[in-house]
Enzyme design. Structure first.
Site, PDB file in Angstrom:
ATOM      1  NE  ARG A 273      -4.286  -1.996   2.253  1.00 49.01           N
ATOM      2  CZ  ARG A 273      -5.141  -2.262   1.501  1.00 49.01           C
ATOM      3  NH1 ARG A 273      -5.260  -1.142   1.272  1.00 49.01           N
ATOM      4  NH2 ARG A 273      -5.749  -3.524   1.812  1.00 49.01           N
ATOM      5  CG  ASP A 274       1.482   5.980  -2.806  1.00 49.28           C
ATOM      6  OD1 ASP A 274       2.008   5.866  -3.549  1.00 49.28           O
ATOM      7  OD2 ASP A 274       1.389   6.736  -1.328  1.00 49.28           O
TER       8      ASP A 274
ATOM      9  CG  HIS B 293       7.204   2.853  -8.898  1.00 51.67           C
ATOM     10  ND1 HIS B 293       8.011   3.571  -8.552  1.00 51.67           N
ATOM     11  CD2 HIS B 293       5.557   4.197  -8.190  1.00 51.67           C
ATOM     12  CE1 HIS B 293       7.938   4.637  -8.770  1.00 51.67           C
ATOM     13  NE2 HIS B 293       7.047   4.713  -8.515  1.00 51.67           N
TER      14      HIS B 293
ATOM     15  CG  HIS C 161       1.177   5.149  -8.855  1.00 46.22           C
ATOM     16  ND1 HIS C 161       1.264   5.422  -7.569  1.00 46.22           N
ATOM     17  CD2 HIS C 161       2.035   5.187  -9.532  1.00 46.22           C
ATOM     18  CE1 HIS C 161       2.582   6.183  -7.865  1.00 46.22           C
ATOM     19  NE2 HIS C 161       2.874   6.154  -8.883  1.00 46.22           N
TER      20      HIS C 161
HETATM   21  P1  AMP Z   1       6.126   7.766  -8.149  1.00 46.34           P
HETATM   22  O1  AMP Z   1       5.576   9.566  -7.522  1.00 46.34           O
HETATM   23  O2  AMP Z   1       5.209   7.695  -9.360  1.00 46.34           O
HETATM   24  O3  AMP Z   1       7.775   8.025  -8.072  1.00 46.34           O
HETATM   25  O4  AMP Z   1       4.981   7.429  -7.163  1.00 46.34           O
HETATM   26  C1  AMP Z   1       5.834   7.346  -5.506  1.00 46.34           C
HETATM   27  C2  AMP Z   1       5.036   6.386  -4.173  1.00 46.34           C
HETATM   28  O5  AMP Z   1       5.531   6.164  -3.058  1.00 46.34           O
HETATM   29  C3  AMP Z   1       3.909   8.089  -3.736  1.00 46.34           C
HETATM   30  O6  AMP Z   1       2.893   8.160  -4.001  1.00 46.34           O
HETATM   31  C4  AMP Z   1       4.658   8.356  -2.527  1.00 46.34           C
HETATM   32  O7  AMP Z   1       3.548   8.346  -1.393  1.00 46.34           O
HETATM   33  C5  AMP Z   1       4.848   6.591  -2.228  1.00 46.34           C
HETATM   34  N1  AMP Z   1       6.258   5.741  -1.551  1.00 46.34           N
HETATM   35  C6  AMP Z   1       7.044   7.229  -0.830  1.00 46.34           C
HETATM   36  N2  AMP Z   1       7.747   6.246   0.242  1.00 46.34           N
HETATM   37  C7  AMP Z   1       6.948   5.016   0.309  1.00 46.34           C
HETATM   38  C8  AMP Z   1       7.196   3.707   1.687  1.00 46.34           C
HETATM   39  N3  AMP Z   1       8.278   3.999   2.377  1.00 46.34           N
HETATM   40  N4  AMP Z   1       6.113   3.258   1.303  1.00 46.34           N
HETATM   41  C9  AMP Z   1       4.763   2.929   0.363  1.00 46.34           C
HETATM   42  N5  AMP Z   1       4.683   4.216  -0.148  1.00 46.34           N
HETATM   43  C10 AMP Z   1       5.515   5.254  -0.698  1.00 46.34           C
END
Ligand code: AMP
Length: 115
Positions: free
Chosen positions: A30-31, A101, A103
């Site tokens: 989960r994000d 990743h 989403h």
């Molecule tokens: P992006 O902006 O596509 O690189 O997405 C990165 C995502 O990772 C963002 O939606 C953040 O909220 C999420 N994120 C960052 N660190 C963590 C973590 N430790 N656990 C879960 N989600 C994270």
């Protein structure tokens, strides 16, 4: 060798995450800052920094990310209602973590086009 990131540490179990699915190649968790009622990130264990770095040998792995996303959507109960899968790439795509990743967003009707 790709630089290590927080997602690499999650994939190796070195830092905690709310994992909803994992297998030999893929981890889904989960994000931390959900943008929808359900917001899951699906990552390969292999550290590919961005979609630009993917090579033809990664094609099956990238397919597995999307199959895992569909499985998680089914498992969490919103596959029929629908969902969105997104890969952000680099600055204009809004990528902040440089470990590839997908989403997975679901749980409410999502606007299109995104901002
Ligand atoms: P992006 O902006 O596509 O690189 O997405 C990165 C995502 O990772 C963002 O939606 C953040 O909220 C999420 N994120 C960052 N660190 C963590 C973590 N430790 N656990 C879960 N989600 C994270």
């Amino acid at each position: 060798m790709a630089e290590d990131t927080i997602f690499g540490k999650i994939a190796r179990g070195e830092i905690p995450a709310d994992i909803v699915y994992e297998d030999d190649d893929v981890v889904a968790f989960r994000d931390l800052h959900p943008q929808a009622p359900t917001h899951v990130l699906v990552i390969p264990r292999k550290p590919i920094p961005t979609l630009n770095h993917a090579v033809v040998e990664d094609a099956a792995l990238i397919g597995r990310l999307f199959l895992a996303a569909a499985k998680v959507a089914e498992q969490l109960g919103f596959a029929e209602d629908g969902y969105r899968t997104v890969i952000n790439c680099n600055a204009d795509g809004g990528q902040t973590v440089f470990h590839l990743h997908v989403h997975l967003l679901g749980g409410r009707p999502l606007q299109w086009p995104p901002g």
